[in-house]
Design a protein around this motif. Structure first.
Motif, PDB file in Angstrom:
ATOM      1  N   SER A   8       0.843  -1.201   0.000  1.00  0.00           N
ATOM      2  CA  SER A   8       0.000   0.000   0.000  1.00  0.00           C
ATOM      3  C   SER A   8       0.871   1.241   0.000  1.00  0.00           C
ATOM      4  O   SER A   8       1.968   1.242   0.548  1.00  0.00           O
ATOM      5  CB  SER A   8      -0.909   0.019   1.230  1.00  0.00           C
ATOM      6  N   GLU A  19      -3.846  10.374   1.676  1.00  0.00           N
ATOM      7  CA  GLU A  19      -4.177  10.039   0.302  1.00  0.00           C
ATOM      8  C   GLU A  19      -3.668   8.635   0.030  1.00  0.00           C
ATOM      9  O   GLU A  19      -2.483   8.348   0.199  1.00  0.00           O
ATOM     10  CB  GLU A  19      -3.540  11.015  -0.681  1.00  0.00           C
ATOM     11  N   LEU A  20      -4.571   7.748  -0.391  1.00  0.00           N
ATOM     12  CA  LEU A  20      -4.241   6.366  -0.719  1.00  0.00           C
ATOM     13  C   LEU A  20      -4.063   6.267  -2.226  1.00  0.00           C
ATOM     14  O   LEU A  20      -4.996   6.542  -2.976  1.00  0.00           O
ATOM     15  CB  LEU A  20      -5.365   5.432  -0.252  1.00  0.00           C
ATOM     16  N   SER A  21      -2.854   5.887  -2.675  1.00  0.00           N
ATOM     17  CA  SER A  21      -2.617   5.763  -4.116  1.00  0.00           C
ATOM     18  C   SER A  21      -2.615   4.319  -4.583  1.00  0.00           C
ATOM     19  O   SER A  21      -2.784   4.049  -5.763  1.00  0.00           O
ATOM     20  CB  SER A  21      -1.314   6.455  -4.519  1.00  0.00           C
ATOM     21  N   SER A  22      -2.429   3.359  -3.655  1.00  0.00           N
ATOM     22  CA  SER A  22      -2.559   1.936  -4.005  1.00  0.00           C
ATOM     23  C   SER A  22      -2.708   1.125  -2.732  1.00  0.00           C
ATOM     24  O   SER A  22      -2.305   1.559  -1.656  1.00  0.00           O
ATOM     25  CB  SER A  22      -1.341   1.447  -4.802  1.00  0.00           C
ATOM     26  N   THR A  40      -8.718   9.273  -2.454  1.00  0.00           N
ATOM     27  CA  THR A  40      -8.202   8.441  -3.543  1.00  0.00           C
ATOM     28  C   THR A  40      -8.592   9.110  -4.861  1.00  0.00           C
ATOM     29  O   THR A  40      -9.372  10.072  -4.866  1.00  0.00           O
ATOM     30  CB  THR A  40      -8.796   7.015  -3.523  1.00  0.00           C
ATOM     31  N   THR A  44     -13.457  10.224  -2.071  1.00  0.00           N
ATOM     32  CA  THR A  44     -12.960  10.526  -0.732  1.00  0.00           C
ATOM     33  C   THR A  44     -13.890   9.872   0.277  1.00  0.00           C
ATOM     34  O   THR A  44     -15.112  10.015   0.184  1.00  0.00           O
ATOM     35  CB  THR A  44     -12.907  12.052  -0.490  1.00  0.00           C
ATOM     36  N   LEU A  56      -8.213   0.182  -2.929  1.00  0.00           N
ATOM     37  CA  LEU A  56      -8.263   0.486  -4.356  1.00  0.00           C
ATOM     38  C   LEU A  56      -8.094  -0.814  -5.131  1.00  0.00           C
ATOM     39  O   LEU A  56      -7.159  -1.578  -4.885  1.00  0.00           O
ATOM     40  CB  LEU A  56      -7.162   1.469  -4.748  1.00  0.00           C
ATOM     41  N   LEU A  61     -13.015   1.710  -6.004  1.00  0.00           N
ATOM     42  CA  LEU A  61     -12.730   1.779  -4.580  1.00  0.00           C
ATOM     43  C   LEU A  61     -13.704   0.845  -3.881  1.00  0.00           C
ATOM     44  O   LEU A  61     -14.899   0.859  -4.178  1.00  0.00           O
ATOM     45  CB  LEU A  61     -12.936   3.219  -4.092  1.00  0.00           C
TER      46      LEU A  61
END
Length: 190
Positions: A8, A19-22, A40, A44, A56, A61
């Protein structure tokens, strides 16, 4: 508490936003939460004192809510989920379905939880904490036992034990017994 699953990637934006990018994050806030956000590219997620997972998956999502309420928002589109709900959210649509707040799908988040400390802790406090971490509902066999559990003080350590093994140790050494059925932890007299 924010826990990251393997592979992650997150960026800390502020004390109340990431912020989650993966990958996936598990968030555990209390009722006094100031609306923690997981942002994301898809949407959100904002909590209202809860436990939830945001993952993700390709261009979608997946939100799983254990307790409380979480709002998903992407521009003018928004949807809310209560505990026991899963939402698959993409640019095209959102699908909501029931989802159990306990079980093996949550194991990764439980494995990252801080170790349970039992030395000098009341059995009732330990059981409430353990039940919350596992997504279980805690119930006592009778009101007298519920009151008595607050007076039982635990000693020793359960470090390195699984949640179920820690439960077995605490219950057995307290002279009680328990059943775990469909996510409900029932504490009984011996």
């Amino acid at each position: 508490s924010v826990r990251l699953d393997r592979s992650s990637r997150v960026q800390l934006l502020s004390a109340s936003a990431i912020e989650l990018s993966s990958g996936a994050v598990y968030v555990d806030t209390d009722r006094g939460s100031q609306r923690f956000e997981v942002r994301t590219v898809v949407a959100t997620a904002r909590d209202i004192g809860t436990q939830f997972e945001v993952r993700l998956i390709d261009l979608a999502l997946r939100l799983r809510v254990r307790t409380g309420i979480v709002e998903l928002e992407n521009g003018p589109r928004s949807v809310s989920a209560r505990g026991g709900t899963e939402i698959m959210f993409s640019a095209a649509k959102s699908i909501t379905r029931p989802f159990l707040p306990h079980g093996p799908e949550w194991d990764w988040a439980g494995a990252l939880a801080p170790p349970l400390q039992i030395e000098g802790v009341a059995l009732s406090t330990f059981l409430e904490h353990l039940a919350r971490e596992q997504g279980w509902t805690l119930r006592y066999g009778d009101p007298e036992l519920a009151r008595g559990a607050a007076g039982i003080v635990l000693h020793g350590s359960v470090n390195g034990l699984s949640a179920r093994d820690a439960l077995d140790v605490a219950i057995t050494t307290s002279g009680l017994r328990h059943r775990l059925e469909n996510g409900e932890l029932i504490v009984l007299k011996r």
